[in-house]
Design a protein around this motif. Structure first.
Motif, PDB file in Angstrom:
ATOM      1  N   THR A  54      -4.002 -25.447  18.267  1.00  0.00           N
ATOM      2  CA  THR A  54      -4.706 -26.676  17.885  1.00  0.00           C
ATOM      3  C   THR A  54      -3.822 -27.891  18.129  1.00  0.00           C
ATOM      4  O   THR A  54      -2.623 -27.861  17.847  1.00  0.00           O
ATOM      5  CB  THR A  54      -5.104 -26.637  16.398  1.00  0.00           C
ATOM      6  OG1 THR A  54      -5.986 -25.536  16.182  1.00  0.00           O
ATOM      7  CG2 THR A  54      -5.788 -27.924  15.967  1.00  0.00           C
ATOM      8  N   PHE A  55      -4.425 -28.963  18.657  1.00  0.00           N
ATOM      9  CA  PHE A  55      -3.730 -30.242  18.731  1.00  0.00           C
ATOM     10  C   PHE A  55      -4.611 -31.315  18.125  1.00  0.00           C
ATOM     11  O   PHE A  55      -5.805 -31.396  18.405  1.00  0.00           O
ATOM     12  CB  PHE A  55      -3.383 -30.638  20.172  1.00  0.00           C
ATOM     13  CG  PHE A  55      -2.668 -31.965  20.235  1.00  0.00           C
ATOM     14  CD1 PHE A  55      -1.309 -32.038  19.979  1.00  0.00           C
ATOM     15  CD2 PHE A  55      -3.362 -33.134  20.502  1.00  0.00           C
ATOM     16  CE1 PHE A  55      -0.655 -33.254  19.993  1.00  0.00           C
ATOM     17  CE2 PHE A  55      -2.711 -34.354  20.524  1.00  0.00           C
ATOM     18  CZ  PHE A  55      -1.357 -34.424  20.276  1.00  0.00           C
ATOM     19  N   VAL A 104       0.028 -27.201  23.938  1.00  0.00           N
ATOM     20  CA  VAL A 104      -1.410 -26.928  23.935  1.00  0.00           C
ATOM     21  C   VAL A 104      -2.017 -27.192  25.307  1.00  0.00           C
ATOM     22  O   VAL A 104      -2.897 -26.447  25.763  1.00  0.00           O
ATOM     23  CB  VAL A 104      -2.108 -27.781  22.856  1.00  0.00           C
ATOM     24  CG1 VAL A 104      -3.616 -27.782  23.052  1.00  0.00           C
ATOM     25  CG2 VAL A 104      -1.779 -27.242  21.478  1.00  0.00           C
ATOM     26  N   SER A 161      -4.821 -36.921  25.014  1.00  0.00           N
ATOM     27  CA  SER A 161      -5.673 -36.021  24.240  1.00  0.00           C
ATOM     28  C   SER A 161      -7.128 -36.473  24.278  1.00  0.00           C
ATOM     29  O   SER A 161      -8.043 -35.665  24.474  1.00  0.00           O
ATOM     30  CB  SER A 161      -5.172 -35.954  22.787  1.00  0.00           C
ATOM     31  OG  SER A 161      -6.014 -35.154  21.997  1.00  0.00           O
ATOM     32  N   THR A 188       0.359 -39.273  23.861  1.00  0.00           N
ATOM     33  CA  THR A 188      -0.375 -38.062  23.481  1.00  0.00           C
ATOM     34  C   THR A 188      -1.777 -38.397  22.991  1.00  0.00           C
ATOM     35  O   THR A 188      -2.720 -37.633  23.234  1.00  0.00           O
ATOM     36  CB  THR A 188       0.386 -37.279  22.399  1.00  0.00           C
ATOM     37  OG1 THR A 188       0.657 -38.137  21.271  1.00  0.00           O
ATOM     38  CG2 THR A 188       1.698 -36.743  22.942  1.00  0.00           C
ATOM     39  N   MET A 214       0.002 -35.156  14.959  1.00  0.00           N
ATOM     40  CA  MET A 214       0.122 -33.948  14.148  1.00  0.00           C
ATOM     41  C   MET A 214       1.561 -33.648  13.747  1.00  0.00           C
ATOM     42  O   MET A 214       1.798 -32.788  12.888  1.00  0.00           O
ATOM     43  CB  MET A 214      -0.470 -32.752  14.891  1.00  0.00           C
ATOM     44  CG  MET A 214       0.263 -32.338  16.137  1.00  0.00           C
ATOM     45  SD  MET A 214      -0.566 -30.963  16.984  1.00  0.00           S
ATOM     46  CE  MET A 214      -0.527 -29.692  15.734  1.00  0.00           C
ATOM     47  N   SER A 215       2.533 -34.321  14.327  1.00  0.00           N
ATOM     48  CA  SER A 215       3.914 -34.131  13.869  1.00  0.00           C
ATOM     49  C   SER A 215       4.099 -34.607  12.432  1.00  0.00           C
ATOM     50  O   SER A 215       4.929 -34.073  11.691  1.00  0.00           O
ATOM     51  CB  SER A 215       4.890 -34.864  14.793  1.00  0.00           C
ATOM     52  OG  SER A 215       4.577 -36.244  14.848  1.00  0.00           O
ATOM     53  N   SER A 235       1.878 -26.386  17.104  1.00  0.00           N
ATOM     54  CA  SER A 235       0.523 -26.354  17.664  1.00  0.00           C
ATOM     55  C   SER A 235       0.089 -24.958  18.094  1.00  0.00           C
ATOM     56  O   SER A 235      -1.057 -24.568  17.877  1.00  0.00           O
ATOM     57  CB  SER A 235       0.433 -27.308  18.864  1.00  0.00           C
ATOM     58  OG  SER A 235       1.373 -26.957  19.871  1.00  0.00           O
ATOM     59  N   LYS A 255      -8.891 -27.105  19.760  1.00  0.00           N
ATOM     60  CA  LYS A 255      -8.435 -25.954  18.977  1.00  0.00           C
ATOM     61  C   LYS A 255      -8.970 -24.684  19.630  1.00  0.00           C
ATOM     62  O   LYS A 255      -9.842 -24.721  20.500  1.00  0.00           O
ATOM     63  CB  LYS A 255      -8.913 -26.046  17.528  1.00  0.00           C
ATOM     64  CG  LYS A 255     -10.426 -26.082  17.364  1.00  0.00           C
ATOM     65  CD  LYS A 255     -10.788 -26.209  15.895  1.00  0.00           C
ATOM     66  CE  LYS A 255     -12.312 -26.270  15.706  1.00  0.00           C
ATOM     67  NZ  LYS A 255     -12.688 -26.380  14.284  1.00  0.00           N
ATOM     68  N   LEU A 310      -0.639 -23.595  13.872  1.00  0.00           N
ATOM     69  CA  LEU A 310      -2.039 -24.028  13.858  1.00  0.00           C
ATOM     70  C   LEU A 310      -2.886 -23.326  14.921  1.00  0.00           C
ATOM     71  O   LEU A 310      -3.978 -23.800  15.249  1.00  0.00           O
ATOM     72  CB  LEU A 310      -2.111 -25.554  14.032  1.00  0.00           C
ATOM     73  CG  LEU A 310      -1.442 -26.355  12.922  1.00  0.00           C
ATOM     74  CD1 LEU A 310      -1.544 -27.846  13.196  1.00  0.00           C
ATOM     75  CD2 LEU A 310      -2.051 -26.032  11.562  1.00  0.00           C
ATOM     76  N   ALA A 351       4.307 -30.524  21.003  1.00  0.00           N
ATOM     77  CA  ALA A 351       3.045 -29.990  20.474  1.00  0.00           C
ATOM     78  C   ALA A 351       1.903 -30.214  21.462  1.00  0.00           C
ATOM     79  O   ALA A 351       1.094 -29.309  21.719  1.00  0.00           O
ATOM     80  CB  ALA A 351       2.725 -30.646  19.129  1.00  0.00           C
ATOM     81  N   PHE A 352       1.835 -31.419  22.043  1.00  0.00           N
ATOM     82  CA  PHE A 352       0.731 -31.707  22.956  1.00  0.00           C
ATOM     83  C   PHE A 352       0.840 -30.910  24.247  1.00  0.00           C
ATOM     84  O   PHE A 352      -0.127 -30.271  24.679  1.00  0.00           O
ATOM     85  CB  PHE A 352       0.679 -33.200  23.283  1.00  0.00           C
ATOM     86  CG  PHE A 352      -0.329 -33.525  24.356  1.00  0.00           C
ATOM     87  CD1 PHE A 352      -1.679 -33.580  24.060  1.00  0.00           C
ATOM     88  CD2 PHE A 352       0.068 -33.739  25.669  1.00  0.00           C
ATOM     89  CE1 PHE A 352      -2.622 -33.846  25.041  1.00  0.00           C
ATOM     90  CE2 PHE A 352      -0.866 -34.007  26.656  1.00  0.00           C
ATOM     91  CZ  PHE A 352      -2.214 -34.056  26.343  1.00  0.00           C
TER      92      PHE A 352
END
Length: 318
Positions: free
Chosen positions: A223-224, A56, A113, A109, A228-229, A216, A123, A220, A52-53
């Motif tokens: 978006t991260f 993004v 982030s 992450t 978020m998992s 992500s 996002k 979404l 996910a990271f």
């Protein structure tokens, strides 16, 4: 009561079911590979978070969802190789490595982030396209449910079929299952079980990365956010166990999770969000209890069937 039922069995609920089920199903496909190879991989939540990271991040750096997807898959391969190095090559405890991977992914992450995007995350980055099929639009109700989703919702259906064929209809799938069930027999046949375990770990890393990228960049919309998992890797692991590592059955189990997750979101208008948010995880616990009870009953029946027919009855206590 009728209003609640209409809300639960609405088009929006089934739309949300497909969106929620897709990342879990993708990770469960990957987990099925390692499960067949005899590896208990509980590090899938960390793999999803990494996917996910970096999905993004690639989208942010290159202004392209395709680049984000490619970077996520690359990281998935690297994480899968790292996991196999520790578990297969160095023979470390897979449970400890899985826990460490989840912790490492969350810390890495979060740090990256905050360093790159700030504390609020990011996002609005380029995201995966949605697919609109004109033929589906003409079908009442069903067309509204199946149409207009992220590309990966539809690709997941194809991947489930392909991986089912791979596992059960190809020599590599046979070798993969033999690596977990009869490694010495497989080695006698001239195939290395270790190579099959490496392959399973890499495939798991790729599918978990796809799950994170969909979460992500698809679900979404670029978006991260930190963590978020949200334990989807553990849900995927439960789906793998519930389905006996069958990719098709794992997808059905993921759909069940997605359905109850969607119900929880719908019920937030009527009950506390904390209480409704427990619903999908409570269902997961029930799934695991069912698996344990089913396994115990099978073992009991197997013992009864293998007992000699002419065995003398147990002596009564004096």
């Amino acid at each position: 009561m009728s209003e609640i039922l209409r809300s639960i069995f609405s088009v929006g609920t089934f739309n949300q079911m497909l969106r929620s089920a897709t990342p879990v199903a993708l990770a469960a496909i990957g987990g099925s590979m390692t499960e067949h190879a005899g590896i208990m991989n509980i590090g899938m939540d960390g793999m999803i978070l990494m996917g996910a990271f970096f999905g993004v991040l690639g989208s942010y750096l290159f202004s392209s969802a395709a680049a984000g997807l490619a970077l996520a898959v690359l990281m998935g391969i690297l994480v899968g190789l790292f996991f196999a190095l520790l578990v297969v090559k160095l023979r470390s405890d897979e449970f400890i490595i899985g826990c460490a991977l989840n912790t490492f992914a969350l810390g890495l992450t979060t740090y990256l982030s905050r360093s790159i995007f700030g504390a609020a995350g990011t996002k609005g980055n380029p995201f995966l396209p949605t697919v609109s099929l004109p033929l589906l639009e003409k079908i009442p109700f069903v067309g509204q449910i199946l149409n207009g989703h992220s590309l990966f919702v539809y690709l997941t259906w194809l991947l489930v079929l392909l991986m089912w064929l791979f596992v059960y209809k190809t020599p590599y799938g046979f070798w993969l299952r033999a690596a977990g069930e009869k490694p010495q027999t497989l080695r006698t046949a001239g195939v290395s079980p270790e190579k099959m375990k490496w392959l399973a770990s890499i495939l798991c890393g790729i599918f978990c990365a796809l799950a994170g990228a969909h979460l992500s960049l698809g679900q979404l919309n670029g978006t991260f956010a930190e963590n978020m998992s949200n334990s989807r890797g553990f849900i995927a692991f439960a789906c793998v166990i519930f389905a006996a590592a069958n990719p098709a059955k794992a997808y059905l189990a993921a759909l069940m999770f997605g359905f109850f997750d969607a119900i929880g979101l719908r019920l937030q208008d009527y009950i506390s969000s904390d209480l409704s948010g427990m619903i999908p995880y409570l269902i997961t616990v029930i799934m695991m209890v069912y698996v344990v009870v089913r396994g115990q009953r099978r073992k009991q029946r197997a013992r009864q069937n293998t007992a000699p027919a002419d065995a003398p009855p147990a002596a009564a206590g004096r």
